[in-house]
Design a protein around this motif. Structure first.
Motif, PDB file in Angstrom:
ATOM      1  N   SER A  88      86.484  35.843  44.465  1.00  0.00           N
ATOM      2  CA  SER A  88      85.207  36.345  44.896  1.00  0.00           C
ATOM      3  C   SER A  88      84.086  35.592  43.915  1.00  0.00           C
ATOM      4  O   SER A  88      83.148  35.762  44.896  1.00  0.00           O
ATOM      5  CB  SER A  88      85.141  38.060  45.196  1.00  0.00           C
ATOM      6  N   GLU A  89      84.423  35.775  42.868  1.00  0.00           N
ATOM      7  CA  GLU A  89      83.196  35.500  41.860  1.00  0.00           C
ATOM      8  C   GLU A  89      82.249  34.704  42.365  1.00  0.00           C
ATOM      9  O   GLU A  89      81.368  33.590  42.165  1.00  0.00           O
ATOM     10  CB  GLU A  89      82.832  36.256  40.582  1.00  0.00           C
ATOM     11  N   ASP A  90      83.545  33.195  42.328  1.00  0.00           N
ATOM     12  CA  ASP A  90      83.354  31.897  42.463  1.00  0.00           C
ATOM     13  C   ASP A  90      82.399  31.547  43.898  1.00  0.00           C
ATOM     14  O   ASP A  90      81.194  30.875  44.216  1.00  0.00           O
ATOM     15  CB  ASP A  90      84.649  30.647  42.717  1.00  0.00           C
ATOM     16  N   MET A  91      82.667  31.707  45.146  1.00  0.00           N
ATOM     17  CA  MET A  91      82.129  31.807  46.505  1.00  0.00           C
ATOM     18  C   MET A  91      81.239  32.830  46.170  1.00  0.00           C
ATOM     19  O   MET A  91      80.507  31.761  47.183  1.00  0.00           O
ATOM     20  CB  MET A  91      82.907  33.180  47.249  1.00  0.00           C
ATOM     21  N   LEU A  92      80.764  33.909  45.672  1.00  0.00           N
ATOM     22  CA  LEU A  92      79.171  34.125  45.793  1.00  0.00           C
ATOM     23  C   LEU A  92      78.256  33.278  44.843  1.00  0.00           C
ATOM     24  O   LEU A  92      77.596  33.082  45.450  1.00  0.00           O
ATOM     25  CB  LEU A  92      79.821  35.330  44.554  1.00  0.00           C
ATOM     26  N   LYS A  93      78.747  32.642  43.738  1.00  0.00           N
ATOM     27  CA  LYS A  93      78.207  31.943  42.774  1.00  0.00           C
ATOM     28  C   LYS A  93      77.533  30.799  43.601  1.00  0.00           C
ATOM     29  O   LYS A  93      76.673  30.366  44.171  1.00  0.00           O
ATOM     30  CB  LYS A  93      78.773  31.648  41.658  1.00  0.00           C
ATOM     31  N   ALA A  94      78.553  30.114  44.666  1.00  0.00           N
ATOM     32  CA  ALA A  94      78.051  28.908  45.940  1.00  0.00           C
ATOM     33  C   ALA A  94      77.010  29.137  46.862  1.00  0.00           C
ATOM     34  O   ALA A  94      76.473  29.017  46.771  1.00  0.00           O
ATOM     35  CB  ALA A  94      79.700  28.687  46.405  1.00  0.00           C
ATOM     36  N   ILE A  95      77.248  30.167  47.046  1.00  0.00           N
ATOM     37  CA  ILE A  95      76.494  30.690  48.406  1.00  0.00           C
ATOM     38  C   ILE A  95      75.324  31.214  47.596  1.00  0.00           C
ATOM     39  O   ILE A  95      74.433  30.549  48.148  1.00  0.00           O
ATOM     40  CB  ILE A  95      77.268  32.381  49.076  1.00  0.00           C
ATOM     41  N   LEU A  96      75.122  31.941  46.689  1.00  0.00           N
ATOM     42  CA  LEU A  96      74.032  31.914  45.778  1.00  0.00           C
ATOM     43  C   LEU A  96      73.171  30.652  45.508  1.00  0.00           C
ATOM     44  O   LEU A  96      72.029  30.414  45.588  1.00  0.00           O
ATOM     45  CB  LEU A  96      74.021  32.809  45.385  1.00  0.00           C
ATOM     46  N   ASP A  97      73.870  29.781  45.379  1.00  0.00           N
ATOM     47  CA  ASP A  97      73.134  28.581  44.519  1.00  0.00           C
ATOM     48  C   ASP A  97      72.829  28.023  45.852  1.00  0.00           C
ATOM     49  O   ASP A  97      71.487  27.263  45.506  1.00  0.00           O
ATOM     50  CB  ASP A  97      74.549  28.227  43.684  1.00  0.00           C
ATOM     51  N   GLU A  98      73.469  28.020  46.900  1.00  0.00           N
ATOM     52  CA  GLU A  98      72.744  27.193  47.768  1.00  0.00           C
ATOM     53  C   GLU A  98      71.727  27.803  48.835  1.00  0.00           C
ATOM     54  O   GLU A  98      71.094  26.810  48.797  1.00  0.00           O
ATOM     55  CB  GLU A  98      73.950  27.262  49.397  1.00  0.00           C
ATOM     56  N   LEU A  99      71.387  29.336  48.651  1.00  0.00           N
ATOM     57  CA  LEU A  99      70.634  29.593  49.198  1.00  0.00           C
ATOM     58  C   LEU A  99      68.844  29.366  48.409  1.00  0.00           C
ATOM     59  O   LEU A  99      67.880  29.790  48.423  1.00  0.00           O
ATOM     60  CB  LEU A  99      70.691  31.208  49.088  1.00  0.00           C
ATOM     61  N   LEU A 100      69.455  28.707  47.284  1.00  0.00           N
ATOM     62  CA  LEU A 100      68.092  28.286  46.188  1.00  0.00           C
ATOM     63  C   LEU A 100      67.592  27.377  47.018  1.00  0.00           C
ATOM     64  O   LEU A 100      65.855  27.053  46.581  1.00  0.00           O
ATOM     65  CB  LEU A 100      68.567  27.658  44.957  1.00  0.00           C
ATOM     66  N   GLY A 101      67.759  26.838  47.396  1.00  0.00           N
ATOM     67  CA  GLY A 101      67.305  25.451  48.295  1.00  0.00           C
ATOM     68  C   GLY A 101      67.076  24.397  47.697  1.00  0.00           C
ATOM     69  O   GLY A 101      66.129  23.852  48.097  1.00  0.00           O
ATOM     70  N   GLU A 102      68.036  23.913  46.808  1.00  0.00           N
ATOM     71  CA  GLU A 102      67.760  22.414  45.965  1.00  0.00           C
ATOM     72  C   GLU A 102      67.893  21.654  46.692  1.00  0.00           C
ATOM     73  O   GLU A 102      67.598  20.595  47.085  1.00  0.00           O
ATOM     74  CB  GLU A 102      68.614  22.312  45.147  1.00  0.00           C
ATOM     75  N   HIS A 103      68.765  21.380  47.843  1.00  0.00           N
ATOM     76  CA  HIS A 103      69.146  20.596  49.245  1.00  0.00           C
ATOM     77  C   HIS A 103      67.859  20.580  49.713  1.00  0.00           C
ATOM     78  O   HIS A 103      67.389  21.661  50.796  1.00  0.00           O
ATOM     79  CB  HIS A 103      70.516  20.807  50.248  1.00  0.00           C
ATOM     80  N   PRO A 104      67.683  19.245  50.602  1.00  0.00           N
ATOM     81  CA  PRO A 104      66.657  19.269  50.888  1.00  0.00           C
ATOM     82  C   PRO A 104      66.621  19.951  52.425  1.00  0.00           C
ATOM     83  O   PRO A 104      65.602  20.681  53.230  1.00  0.00           O
ATOM     84  CB  PRO A 104      65.947  17.945  51.512  1.00  0.00           C
ATOM     85  N   ASP A 105      68.143  19.625  53.227  1.00  0.00           N
ATOM     86  CA  ASP A 105      68.049  20.099  54.869  1.00  0.00           C
ATOM     87  C   ASP A 105      68.568  22.582  54.107  1.00  0.00           C
ATOM     88  O   ASP A 105      67.472  22.916  55.531  1.00  0.00           O
ATOM     89  CB  ASP A 105      69.612  19.960  55.081  1.00  0.00           C
ATOM     90  N   THR A 106      68.018  22.625  53.273  1.00  0.00           N
ATOM     91  CA  THR A 106      68.387  24.142  53.846  1.00  0.00           C
ATOM     92  C   THR A 106      66.602  24.220  53.159  1.00  0.00           C
ATOM     93  O   THR A 106      66.695  25.485  53.077  1.00  0.00           O
ATOM     94  CB  THR A 106      69.604  24.932  51.712  1.00  0.00           C
ATOM     95  N   ARG A 107      66.328  24.061  51.815  1.00  0.00           N
ATOM     96  CA  ARG A 107      64.653  24.039  51.884  1.00  0.00           C
ATOM     97  C   ARG A 107      63.880  24.393  52.990  1.00  0.00           C
ATOM     98  O   ARG A 107      62.387  24.858  53.285  1.00  0.00           O
ATOM     99  CB  ARG A 107      63.974  23.047  50.716  1.00  0.00           C
ATOM    100  N   GLN A 108      64.003  22.820  53.732  1.00  0.00           N
ATOM    101  CA  GLN A 108      63.488  23.183  54.937  1.00  0.00           C
ATOM    102  C   GLN A 108      64.148  24.488  56.073  1.00  0.00           C
ATOM    103  O   GLN A 108      62.751  24.653  56.708  1.00  0.00           O
ATOM    104  CB  GLN A 108      64.355  21.984  55.835  1.00  0.00           C
ATOM    105  N   ALA A 109      65.041  24.570  55.862  1.00  0.00           N
ATOM    106  CA  ALA A 109      65.356  26.207  56.533  1.00  0.00           C
ATOM    107  C   ALA A 109      65.435  26.894  56.367  1.00  0.00           C
ATOM    108  O   ALA A 109      64.240  28.153  56.832  1.00  0.00           O
ATOM    109  CB  ALA A 109      67.043  26.139  56.885  1.00  0.00           C
ATOM    110  N   LEU A 110      64.323  27.029  54.577  1.00  0.00           N
ATOM    111  CA  LEU A 110      64.031  28.291  54.181  1.00  0.00           C
ATOM    112  C   LEU A 110      61.962  28.387  54.564  1.00  0.00           C
ATOM    113  O   LEU A 110      61.362  29.315  55.181  1.00  0.00           O
ATOM    114  CB  LEU A 110      63.929  28.612  52.953  1.00  0.00           C
ATOM    115  N   LEU A 111      61.873  27.069  54.760  1.00  0.00           N
ATOM    116  CA  LEU A 111      60.216  27.210  54.776  1.00  0.00           C
ATOM    117  C   LEU A 111      60.522  27.960  56.528  1.00  0.00           C
ATOM    118  O   LEU A 111      59.105  27.959  57.158  1.00  0.00           O
ATOM    119  CB  LEU A 111      59.665  25.567  54.773  1.00  0.00           C
ATOM    120  N   VAL A 112      60.853  27.296  57.450  1.00  0.00           N
ATOM    121  CA  VAL A 112      60.982  27.430  58.618  1.00  0.00           C
ATOM    122  C   VAL A 112      61.338  29.471  58.247  1.00  0.00           C
ATOM    123  O   VAL A 112      60.750  29.561  59.392  1.00  0.00           O
ATOM    124  CB  VAL A 112      61.585  27.342  59.846  1.00  0.00           C
TER     125      VAL A 112
END
Length: 204
Positions: A88-112
């Motif tokens: 569970s710890e590994d999955m949680l870290k992966a999900i939360l790290d994605e939510l930080l928006g390093e990838h341009p696609d995720t960052r765009q989704a966050l802005l929207v």
């Protein structure tokens, strides 16, 4: 049954227009959105926009759902990249790290998503899309804290549910900061890692 060619073309056009909507929202805010402006941004006629979307609200909701789906797909890919039976710890870290928006696609989704927050206060459909998946992440975070408690690492005084709420709130808040250029991804990741390590008993 498989989609017809017309169905696929219809979906491609709607997504093309939604991408124009994203660019407009990210650059000028939700108040700048009109069918005419989205048409110009997408390089299509206003009549074509109206052909694929019956109203501005329908277009906005589709665009938001598409942005959230793209971010969800990146999270799913991160989870597939983990070990066959991740903790569970590994999955949680992966999900939360994605939510930080390093990838341009995720960052765009966050802005929207940020642009839709105010509208979500009065539109239950938009509010539901914005919060989709949050409860699952909180449950996963709580499970990770319980596992750390059971292993004797994390303090038994911690509330797994409260810690899960804190971690999700930190990640989403930092993601917005990163998307708006108010915080670097490295700073956001360092602080989130610190909070994770404290909640999971990796530091005293």
């Amino acid at each position: 049954m498989p989609r017809t060619v017309d169905d696929q073309q219809h979906e491609r056009q709607r997504r093309h227009i939604a991408e124009g909507l994203w660019r407009l929202v990210a650059r000028a805010g939700l108040e700048a959105v009109s069918l005419r402006e989205v048409a110009a941004e997408s390089g299509v006629s206003m009549g074509r926009v109206q052909h694929y979307f019956a109203s501005k609200d329908e277009m906005l909701l589709f665009g938001l759902r598409m942005a959230q789906e793209r971010m969800g797909a990146r999270i799913e890919q991160r989870l597939r990249d983990l070990d066959a039976e991740p903790r569970s710890e590994d999955m949680l870290k992966a999900i939360l790290d994605e939510l930080l928006g390093e990838h341009p696609d995720t960052r765009q989704a966050l802005l929207v998503s940020v642009a839709f927050y105010g509208r979500g206060a009065s539109d239950p459909d938009i509010a539901a899309v914005l919060s989709d998946g949050d409860a699952d992440i909180r449950r996963l975070a709580a499970a990770a804290v319980r596992e750390a408690q059971d292993a004797g690492r994390a303090s038994s005084a911690l509330s797994p549910e409260r810690e899960g709420d804190i971690l999700l709130t930190l990640a989403t808040g930092f993601g917005v900061d990163v998307a708006l250029g108010q915080r670097t991804i490295d700073d956001a990741r360092a602080t989130l890692t610190y909070a994770l390590d404290r909640a999971l008993g990796h530091i005293a």
